[in-house]
Each structure stands twice: as structure tokens, then as C-alpha cells.
Scaffold this active site. Structure first.
Site, mmCIF file in Angstrom:
data_model
loop_
_atom_site.group_PDB
_atom_site.id
_atom_site.type_symbol
_atom_site.label_atom_id
_atom_site.label_comp_id
_atom_site.label_asym_id
_atom_site.label_seq_id
_atom_site.Cartn_x
_atom_site.Cartn_y
_atom_site.Cartn_z
ATOM 1 N N HIS B 253 0.816 -1.224 0.000
ATOM 2 C CA HIS B 253 0.000 0.000 0.000
ATOM 3 C C HIS B 253 0.843 1.264 0.000
ATOM 4 C CE1 HIS B 253 -4.008 -1.820 0.564
ATOM 5 N NE2 HIS B 253 -3.355 -2.758 1.193
ATOM 6 N N ASP B 318 -0.793 -5.445 5.759
ATOM 7 C CA ASP B 318 -1.860 -6.199 5.094
ATOM 8 C C ASP B 318 -1.616 -6.288 3.594
ATOM 9 O OD1 ASP B 318 -2.242 -3.423 4.939
ATOM 10 O OD2 ASP B 318 -4.346 -3.691 4.392
ATOM 11 N N GLU B 319 -2.201 -7.291 3.005
ATOM 12 C CA GLU B 319 -2.277 -7.448 1.545
ATOM 13 C C GLU B 319 -0.935 -7.292 0.835
ATOM 14 O OE1 GLU B 319 -6.847 -6.228 0.639
ATOM 15 O OE2 GLU B 319 -5.456 -4.557 0.703
ATOM 16 N N VAL B 320 0.075 -7.876 1.398
ATOM 17 C CA VAL B 320 1.381 -7.842 0.749
ATOM 18 C C VAL B 320 1.386 -8.826 -0.415
ATOM 19 C CG1 VAL B 320 3.793 -8.484 1.100
ATOM 20 C CG2 VAL B 320 2.612 -7.027 2.778
ATOM 21 N N GLU B 370 -2.104 -10.554 8.657
ATOM 22 C CA GLU B 370 -1.182 -11.241 7.754
ATOM 23 C C GLU B 370 0.238 -11.311 8.318
ATOM 24 O OE1 GLU B 370 -3.396 -8.947 6.826
ATOM 25 O OE2 GLU B 370 -3.736 -8.963 4.650
#
Lengths: 547, 544
Positions: B253, B318-320, B370
Site C-alpha cells: 500500500h 496487510d495485503e502484501v 497477515e
């Protein structure tokens, strides 16, 4: 000079400055490659100009344009545009000063903006001039300390595809102040919408003043403050007319009428059955006019008499949706009547009721507008010449109604119900709304009322489209975001159609940049339209598409 | 005198009070007391927070004319047996530390006649009690009364972390919108503002270390948070007992860093294939193969851990996306020359460095789930894991001995159900459907945790508003009254002491009250139902 016919996909996918970002897209548009400087923009009416509507609109748009300091999000970095000439104001000329606003009123206009000199707007009617003024206002953007119209010379010839481009607005589940209705009418005019379908009463409340039955408002409005007096209604109608918007009232009968029972319980069946309202109505509170009683018909006709006078439009909506048979078949009066009249049943009573009230409406010289059930889910046969059918349940109802010769407005819930997708609203039910999911602007845009209609005669019977906001979960705290910019998506498809002359169907990916611009323009004009995307996406067209 | 335990569903209808969230214990009598002109007083307090709060609530009470919608027919106040001669507030401790351990308990007594008293351990308990007191006051025909006196309330929260996460990067929110949100939080006893302040799309916050981040990353000069703005928000929050926890989401992000530091970011804004490299456009992650990227992250932590005073600091995580790095030439080169290194080991090293930096600064790390479940890194046990992907992640987190904050997308993501937002995709939002207030209320962060030691590790709940489809035009109605639903279950729990689980049907009337109270206080909370339903409790239920 580049020539673009309105609906060419190129237009939006190519990253141009915002010159052509008019919403809804004009039918034909030619643009050049110069830019025209403007400071304070004067607008004058030439010729007869005796229309108050035009004069008022000129004043309104002069204020909007000169006050507005707008740069499209996509142009956030464009700097100062170089200009080749300056604008010497706009001159408006209108062929006719006839202010009749009705089905089929001519809304066409021609707009020319030269590289330098005077811009001209020509229209046949005052209402065409209004549409042209809105277009002109959308051409003007901020350019440093002055204003600019980019990509001049511009020549626009424009007219709507459909004559009926509306919002159905429920002010009964929850109340809306007159100010919020005005704001909605403003926003509609920014999108060239021209019908405010005022679903003014329903089971939950009766906000509108009645002179025939004053008790309806006294007992049925949520409070003395939450009412629409005659003068309020007239103000709304006049405010709308000034913006080229017709106000069509709906008095929904015989269902959705619990509120009448507060005043005339003797006219009602199945009043607020609890807890099993669901057997008698689509939502609580249950209650329908008792079709076995002649007094109910009389009551309805008096309502028609009263409000056809208050609302001047040539169209009057009689509702007719979600009628529940169980409500009547369990009603003792209905049962007694049927026992005494062996040839009759609930269906024949309903058909008789519709015949009486539709006939009565006809005597007032108005067209009946009615939800599709009146045709498809009752034995009554409306007059094909006059009755306008509003479809909502099923897209195929459009084709069916056209095949039977009816004029049609589509409000297919599946695409056009703006209240959907907000969760259930019965507090003991952790579920989705009945018409889930939410109708995104892309979904609204993708709907085509004319889908699968090939016969040109039938196509002509398509009057247009209406998005609908049912207000179980909205009131004036949220109304702007619920309606905008999604109603704008419908506004473009109803004005410009979904495809260009060559048959190319515009995609939401192509139009997104322009709709972003329209959204920010509306916010600048005081409408709290919700954002479609992160601002980053609005500034970087195409970068937020699904690969 | 009637005695009722807080969580009896009949509280609002029988006791005539419309408190939200419900107090833990409550007794009410059968008198009605007029509210006199004597204001709230805290005596000679040295606490600015308390003095300000007393002033604020005096103003609210003075201005407010709240009548519950269900009482719309009552035009005249019931006859009163006495008058409240003001409210006296006393606070035991002068310690104004605001953190996860802050005591928010209070005791409130309103007699039939005479002075009401509010007593608390800390000033923050007093804030909660003042809010409760303000909600006891009902207006009928212009006359203000407190019903069912004497009232005795002893109250404290179940969860110490009751939060709202707001994303100010997808779209910008001006300070006025943030302050209004903090106001509304205080009306619901919500005490954590988790400020997701930057993201891929924009970097609104001032940086003294890297001024170019804001210069190139903010949406515009009018869409920024200066140091002074941030301090103002922290101060505004603290005055309302609300902690401000910043999130600097890394290493994913972070496209926006690329605008000023292109050398530090992998896979910046890959088009059109962003979907293979990020959860949403624009793609871009800090380049974990570069020491300079780690150094940058540590400097960010140093700077903002100093600006934001809270003991906690959210590091994101998050969301790597792995492909973003696998394709990066620098990462490839690094891995080639370091045969034991992999993308996973590089990510783990990155986390070790940044979490270590935060530990060095004596702050507690908050991190999306995560970091614990989808990486090889093993966070220190002091780390608080914010779960969002799966409701089962909560029991899994506490089973591993970590503290957990529950933000399950399936219950607590307020942005869901608004349709897709990619312009060429006519589909639903990824986390469809919309989370109704009933759905939020029904979520239980303790579900499937039986071990009492593990239960204690569930320290909080947070609803989240990701701002792809919202900004200041729509924030109030996105948040309210749905945040209120979480506010009650996290303050009062879902179950009373007799084991009765409150249902949404039981609490709907009080939530209607709270919604109209919020609107009266200037928060554009959306309506739950037709007003007819609010006025006729029980008439808009689905028949069983």
C-alpha cells in the site's frame, strides 16, 4: 476541426482536457483545438424573450457560471491554458414563449461557442434553452484568475432520446423538507432530468395537505412540521417548472393505504395486522382500501378530484402496486359482499375498482400512470391509448406492455431502485435487502430500457425511464448520496441513449471520467453526491479499470 | 423501587430510558424528576479535560430537546416529584494517562430530588458518565425530565479498545469531518480513532523528515494534515477520551512513496496488470531488497512515533503481494547473490527491522493479521493483531498467545455492499453484502473462544471505513448509526449476567433513540427505518 458524434467511445478513453465533458453527452458535438478566454460571462436573451422561465434561467446560470470555480479532477495538473480569443458573452434566442411543459415538450437546442466573440444558444422552446444553458455552464472551467472554454470552436446540436427522464421519490416512509426537494430538483436540472414523480403518500404517512379530508394530514402526517401544505406543493411545482421539470404526483391506491385507516377505518381492510403483516402486505403496516365498499371508490375519486387540481401536470399516477388478495379475501365485508353476489370475486371487485377510478381520472382530462401490476396482475384492462405503464418487477414487462400497445416508463428494480443493497430494515432480520445488491452507477448505466425491442412503432411507445428512491432507509440526512451520482447515470442513458449513431455502445469504462467530473461539479454546486472512487482514480483515467 | 440488570431487553420500554450503549448495572425507581437550571459542576478541578467536558455537556444539555420517537404523542411531561439540582462530578485520580489500561468506570446517581452525583476513578470515566447523564434527560413539551428516579448506574466497559478505523488516503477528509466523527464517537463511548492516514493513493500528512512525501503525495495543498492539524486532532480526541492510533501501512500500500522516492518502491502502478501485483490500483510496495527502503520505513516510524503520542502504533502489513517483488529486478539480483534469501525471508527481515525499531521506541505494535498468519516473521508477544480476513482468525490469534482486535470484514467493514468501484466492472463489492446494523450487532468477537485466559486477550473491536467510495460528503451516514451497534456490544457486551443474549429486535428502539439524538447533535446518521416503525416499536418485525 475534429468532428465527434456524441457517443463515440474514443472521446472518453482518449485523455483530453475536459472540454467535451458534458453530462449527459450531447447528441452531436463538434470541437476545435483553440481555447477561449472568459472573465465575467454575461448572458442575454435576444428577440421576443418574453418567457419568464428563460429570463429566470439566464439569471440563475449567470450566477452559477460566474460563481463556479471548477476544474475537472482529471485536469488537476493542467496549468493555465493558452487562449486564442475571448468570449463576448452568450446570447440566447428562443422561437416560442409558450411555457407549456408536458409529454413531448421540445427540449432541443443548438449551441455555438466561437474562438472569439459571442456564443449563441438557439432553442424552439424555453425548456430547450434551459438544457442549452446547462450544457453551456458545463463547458466553462476555471483558468487561473479567469475562465476558459477549451477546444473551441464548439458546435452542439442536442435533443433528448426519451421524453420522460425521472426520479420516483417517496416522501412518505420518511419525510423530506421542501429544501431537500428543491436541492434534488436543482441536481436533476444539472443532469437534464425532467420528471419528478412524487410518491407523496404511502402506508406510513400522509404528509400532504388535504382540503377535502383535512384529517388525513392532521392524523396521517408524522407531525405538523412534517407536512406539505398546498403552498409548499405549489412552490415545489413552480420550482420544478422553472427548471423544466414536471411534477407527477402518485396517490397509490388501493394498496399502501394503511394511513387512511387512521381517519376512515370503515373504508379499510386488514389494518395493521400484527405480527403476521407479511400475509397482508409487502411491508408493515398492512391495510388496503376496502374494494367491496362503494364508499372507498368515492373516497378515491374525491382524492383524485382534489389532487388533479392541485397538480397541474397532464399525468397522474394511481399506484396499483403490490396489491394483496389475502387482505380482502379475509375481510368480513368483502366476504359478506361476495356471499351476496355469487358471480363476483376479489379479482372482479378489484377490476371494477380500477375501472371506476381510472374512468374518473379520465373525466378530469388526465392520463393515468400506473404500476405494471394494474395491467399484468389484475383483470382490469386499462385504456391503451391513454394509460402509461410504469414497469418495475421485470425487464420483460417492458416488451410485454409495448406489445400490447401501452406507453411505458421503466423503473426496473433490478437496475433502478436506488434503495437496494442497504441490508434488511426489519430489526430482527439480519439479512439482505429484498432487492440486493446495491445498484452501482455502472449497473444503472448498463441498463437498456429498449433491450430486445426491435419494432420501431413499439420503440416509440417507450417514454423513458425513472430511477426510484423508496425511503424506508433514507431521509434528508442521506438523500443526496443515495441519489447522486447514480441518477446521473440514468440521466445520460435516457438523454443520449446508450449507443451512438454507428451503433457503438458506450461502456462505463469510457464514461467514468466524465461522470467523475459531473460528480465534482455537483458537489461544487452544493449537492452531496458521493464519490465514485479514490480521487487518485478520478485523476488517472483508466488506471482503475479491472484488467 | 424496580431493580433491573442492565441487559434486560425491557430497559428502554419499561424503564423509559434510552441509554446507548447500555450501562452494565442499573437500578431505577418510579418517580420523575425535573431537570433544573443548576448546571453540572466539577468543583475546583485542576483538570482541563474535566472542565472542558463539563462545559461541553452543559452546552449539549442546555441546547438539546430530545424526545424519543416512540413518545411522539406525549405532549406534556409527567408530573415530577422533585428537581435535579445540578450534577456534582468527582474524580479520584489526577492521572490523565489515556491508554489501553485506562479505567473508564463511573458511578452515577440521580436522586428524586436534589443533587445528582457522578463519581469516577479517572477523568475519562467522568466523560463516560457525563454522556450517560446527558442521555438520561428527555424533553416533553419543552420540559426536561429524568424518568424513573432514583437512578443508580455503575458502569464500565467490557472491551478497553472500542474503535473506528478511518482511511483518509483513498479520499481526503477535512479536519471538520474528523472532529465531527470524534464527537459522534464520544456520544457512543467509542474510544479509539485508528487513523489509517496514508495509503497507495495519497500521503496527506506532513513529514518533516521527507517533506517531498506530502508535497508530491497529498491530493493538493487543501487536502493535507499539517503537524498542527494532527496535534489538534490528538488533542480533540483526548478531550473526549479517544486515543488516536496512527497507521503507517508497510511494506504494501505504498505506491505514493514512489512519487517522491521512485528508487524505494517495487512494481509502481503497473498497468493494466495491477491486479496481479496489488489488491487494488495503484500497485507498489517498498522494495524489501533495499536497505534504503528499510531505513526509510524506520525513519517514518521515528518521525511519526514522536508526533503521535499514543503508546500504540499501527504498522499495517496487510495485503502484501509476492509477485510484485518476485518480478523486481533488484529483488531478483539480491536473491541471486544471496542464495539463502527468498522473498519470504526478505519480508521477514523487513518486519524484524521495523518492529524492532518500534520496540526500541517503547511503543506497542499493532499489525494486520497477515503479519502473523501469512509471513514467516514471528512478532513479539506484545504485538496486537488486528484480524479482518476471517472471523476464525480471532480464536487463532489468541490461541497463539497474541492480543487481538476484531475487525472482520464480514461484519465490521462499513464500506462493503456499495457495488464494485472499478469503472468497467458492473459487479458487487468484494465484501458484499452491506453490513447492516443488525449484522454488526450480531457479531461476537468472543465467538468460539472458551478458554478464559484467551478471552482476556481479545482486547478490542474496531469497525473500519475504507474510503474508496466515501469522503466528507457521505461519511456521517456511512458511519452512523452502524458504529453505534459495535459501540454497544463492545461496551456492554452481547449478553447480560443471566446469560441472555440481547437481540437486535430488543435494542432497535434504543438505537432509534440514539440515531435521532445523533441527528439532533449535528451528526447526519442515517435512518434505520420509516419513522412510523421508530414510533411503533415491535410493529416492523419479521414474523417468526
Amino acid at each position: 476541426m475534429r468532428i465527434t458524434t456524441a457517443i463515440v467511445g474514443l472521446l472518453a478513453t482518449t485523455i483530453l482536457p475536459s472540454a467535451l465533458a458534458v453530462w449527459p453527452l450531447p447528441h452531436t458535438m463538434e470541437q476545435g483545438s483553440s481555447n477561449t478566454q472568459a472573465y465575467w460571462i454575461n448572458i442575454n436573451v435576444q428577440g421576443r424573450g418574453s418567457s419568464g422561465i428563460v429570463n429566470n434561467a439566464v439569471n440563475r446560470y449567470r450566477d452559477i457560471i460566474n460563481k463556479e470555480s471548477f476544474v475537472a479532477p482529471v485536469d488537476y495538473n493542467r496549468g493555465i491554458l493558452k487562449t486564442s480569443g475571448s468570449l463576448q458573452g452568450l446570447v440566447v434566442s428562443v422561437d416560442s414563449s409558450d411555457e407549456t411543459l408536458t409529454i413531448g415538450t421540445d427540449e432541443s437546442y443548438t449551441l455555438d461557442v466561437p474562438v472569439k466573440g459571442q456564443a449563441t444558444l438557439k432553442a424552439k422552446t424555453p425548456y430547450g434553452a434551459l438544457r442549452g444553458l446547462e450544457t453551456f455552464s458545463q463547458l466553462v472551467t476555471s483558468n487561473g484568475d479567469s475562465k476558459v472554454i477549451a477546444n473551441t470552436p464548439i458546435h452542439i446540436e442536442d435533443a433528448p432520446l426519451y421524453t420522460h427522464r425521472g426520479i420516483s421519490f417517496d416522501t412518505a416512509r420518511n419525510f423530506y423538507s421542501v429544501e431537500s426537494l428543491f436541492r434534488t430538483l436543482d441536481a436533476m436540472s444539472y443532469n437534464k432530468m425532467n420528471v419528478f414523480h412524487w410518491h407523496i403518500v404511502d402506508a406510513q404517512s400522509w404528509p400532504v395537505e388535504s382540503k377535502t379530508f383535512p384529517e388525513l394530514t392532521k392524523k396521517g402526517a408524522y407531525s405538523a412540521k412534517q407536512t406539505y401544505s398546498y403552498s409548499d406543493v405549489k412552490r415545489v411545482i413552480e420550482y420544478a417548472r422553472q427548471r423544466g421539470i414536471r411534477v407527477i404526483p402518485e396517490f397509490d391506491v388501493p394498496g399502501h393505504t394503511y394511513i387512511v385507516g387512521l381517519v376512515k377505518p370503515e373504508l379499510m381492510s386488514c389494518l395493521n395486522k400484527q405480527p403476521n403483516w407479511d400475509k397482508y402486505a409487502a411491508e408493515p403496516p398492512s391495510g388496503q382500501l376496502n374494494i367491496a365498499k362503494p364508499e372507498s371508490i368515492e373516497f378515491t375519486n374525491k382524492i383524485i378530484d382534489e389532487y388533479t387540481k392541485l397538480f397541474p401536470d397532464s399525468v397522474f399516477h394511481l399506484g396499483g402496486d403490490e396489491v394483496n388478495r389475502n387482505c380482502w379475501s379475509e375481510d368480513p365485508d368483502v366476504q359478506a359482499y361476495l356471499a351476496a353476489h355469487p358471480g363476483e370475486d376479489v379479482e372482479s371487485l378489484l377490476a371494477n375498482y380500477y375501472a371506476k377510478v381510472h374512468d374518473h381520472l379520465e373525466t378530469t382530462g388526465k392520463y393515468a400512470y400506473t404500476w405494471e401490476e394494474t395491467l399484468f396482475h389484475s383483470e382490469y384492462v386499462p385504456s391503451t391509448n391513454n394509460t402509461i405503464l410504469q414497469v418495475w418487477i421485470d425487464q420483460e414487462s417492458v416488451q410485454k406492455a409495448l406489445a400490447q400497445g401501452y406507453r411505458v416508463v421503466s423503473s426496473s428494480y433490478d437496475s433502478y431502485y436506488l434503495d437496494c443493497g442497504h441490508g434488511a430494515w426489519l430489526p430482527n432480520f439480519d439479512g439482505n435487502s429484498w432487492c440486493d445488491p446495491f445498484k452501482s452507477w455502472m449497473h444503472v448505466y448498463n441498463y437498456d430500457v429498449a433491450a430486445n425491442v426491435t419494432d420501431p412503432a413499439q420503440k416509440k411507445l417507450i417514454m423513458g425511464t425513472e430511477v426510484a428512491i423508496w425511503s424506508e432507509q433514507s431521509d434528508e440526512t442521506v438523500i443526496d448520496q443515495r441519489i447522486w451520482p447514480r441518477a446521473a447515470a440514468m440521466a445520460e442513458t435516457a438523454w443520449s441513449g446508450k449507443s451512438d449513431a454507428s451503433g457503438n455502445v458506450r461502456t462505463t469504462g469510457e464514461v467514468a471520467t466524465r461522470l467523475h467530473e459531473q460528480r465534482f461539479r455537483m458537489v461544487g454546486r452544493g449537492i452531496n453526491a458521493e464519490p465514485m472512487q479514490p480521487l487518485w482514480c478520478a485523476r488517472n483515467p483508466g488506471a482503475c479499470n479491472l484488467p | 423501587m424496580k431493580v433491573a440488570l442492565a441487559t434486560l431487553f425491557t430497559l428502554s420500554s419499561v424503564l423509559g430510558h434510552s441509554l446507548w450503549p447500555l450501562p452494565i448495572t442499573y437500578t431505577g425507581g418510579n418517580c420523575t424528576t425535573a431537570v433544573g437550571n443548576v448546571p453540572i459542576s466539577a468543583g475546583y478541578t485542576t483538570s482541563q479535560i474535566l472542565a472542558d467536558a463539563v462545559g461541553r455537556y452543559n452546552a449539549i444539555i442546555d441546547k438539546e430537546k430530545f424526545t424519543p420517537p416512540a413518545d411522539y404523542k406525549i405532549k406534556e411531561a409527567p408530573s415530577t416529584s422533585g428537581t435535579v439540582a445540578g450534577l456534582s462530578v468527582t474524580v479520584n485520580s489526577s492521572d490523565e494517562t489515556l491508554n489501553l489500561d485506562t479505567d473508564e468506570s463511573y458511578t452515577l446517581h440521580v436522586p428524586v430530588d436534589g443533587q445528582a452525583t457522578l463519581h469516577s476513578e479517572t477523568v475519562f470515566g467522568a466523560l463516560r458518565g457525563l454522556e450517560t447523564y446527558s442521555q438520561l434527560i428527555i424533553s416533553y413539551g419543552g420540559k426536561k425530565v429524568i424518568q424513573e428516579t432514583p437512578v443508580h448506574i455503575k458502569d464500565s466497559p467490557l472491551l478497553h479498545h472500542r474503535g473506528l478505523m478511518l482511511d483518509t488516503a483513498r479520499n481526503y477528509y477535512p479536519l471538520s469531518a474528523l472532529k465531527r466523527t470524534l464527537d459522534a464517537m464520544s456520544y457512543n463511548k467509542v474510544n479509539v480513532f485508528h487513523w489509517h492516514i496514508v495509503d497507495a493513493q495519497s500521503w496527506p500528512v506532513q513529514s518533516n523528515k521527507y517533506p517531498e512525501l506530502q508535497a508530491k503525495g497529498a491530493y493538493g495543498p487543501d487536502m493535507q494534515y499539517s503537524y498542527a492539524d494532527v496535534k489538534e486532532i490528538i488533542q480533540y480526541g483526548k478531550a473526549r477520551g479517544i486515543r488516536v492510533i496512527p497507521e503507517f501501512d508497510m511494506p504494501g500500500h505504498s505506491y505514493i512513496v514512489h512519487e517522491s522516492h521512485p528508487d524505494l518502491v517495487s512494481c509502481p502502478n503497473v498497468q493494466p496488470g495491477w491486479d496481479k501485483r496489488a489488491a487494488e490500483p495503484p500497485s507498489g510496495q517498498l522494495n524489501i531488497a533495499k536497505a534504503a527502503a528499510t531505513e526509510f520505513a524506520k525513519n517514518i516510524i521515528d518521525e511519526y512515533a514522536a508526533l503521535f503520542t499514543d503508546e500504540m502504533f499501527h504498522l499495517g502489513g496487510d495485503e502484501v503481494n509476492r509477485q510484485c517483488w518476485e518480478e523486481d529486478p533488484d529483488v531478483q539480483k539480491y536473491i541471486k547473490s544471496h542464495p539463502n534469501a527468498t522473498v519470504e525471508s526478505l519480508l521477514s527481515d523487513f518486519y524484524t527491522n521495523v518492529h524492532g525499531e518500534l520496540e526500541r521506541l517503547n511503543k506497542t505494535a499493532l499489525s494486520w493479521e497477515e503479519t502473523l498468519f501469512h509471513s514467516e516473521y514471528v512478532p513479539p508477544k506484545s504485538t496486537i493483531i488486528q484480524t479482518w480476513i476471517d472471523q476464525e482468525s480471532i480464536p487463532k490469534t489468541v490461541a497463539k498467545g497474541y492480543r487481538s482486535i476484531a475487525s472482520p470484514a464480514s461484519a465490521y467493514y462499513l464500506d462493503c455492499g456499495h457495488g464494485a468501484w472499478l469503472s468497467n466492472f458492473d459487479g458487487n463489492s468484494w465484501c458484499d453484502p452491506y453490513k447492516s446494523w443488525m449484522h454488526i450487532y450480531n457479531f461476537d468477537p468472543f465467538a468460539n473462544i472458551t478458554n478464559s485466559a484467551e478471552k482476556k486477550l481479545v482486547v478490542g473491536a474496531e469497525v473500519a471505513l475504507w474510503s474508496e467510495q466515501s469522503d466528507e460528503t457521505s461519511i456521517d451516514n456511512y458511519l452512523w448509526p452502524r458504529v453505534s451497534a459495535m459501540a454497544e456490544t463492545s461496551w456492554a457486551g452481547k449478553v447480560d449476567s443471566s446469560g441472555h443474549v440481547r437481540t437486535t429486535a430488543e435494542v432497535a428502539q434504543r438505537l432509534h433513540d440514539q440515531r435521532f439524538r445523533l441527528v439532533g447533535r449535528g451528526i447526519m446518521a442515517e435512518p434505520l427505518q420509516p419513522l412510523w416503525c421508530a414510533r411503533n416499536p415491535g410493529n416492523c418485525l419479521l414474523p417468526s
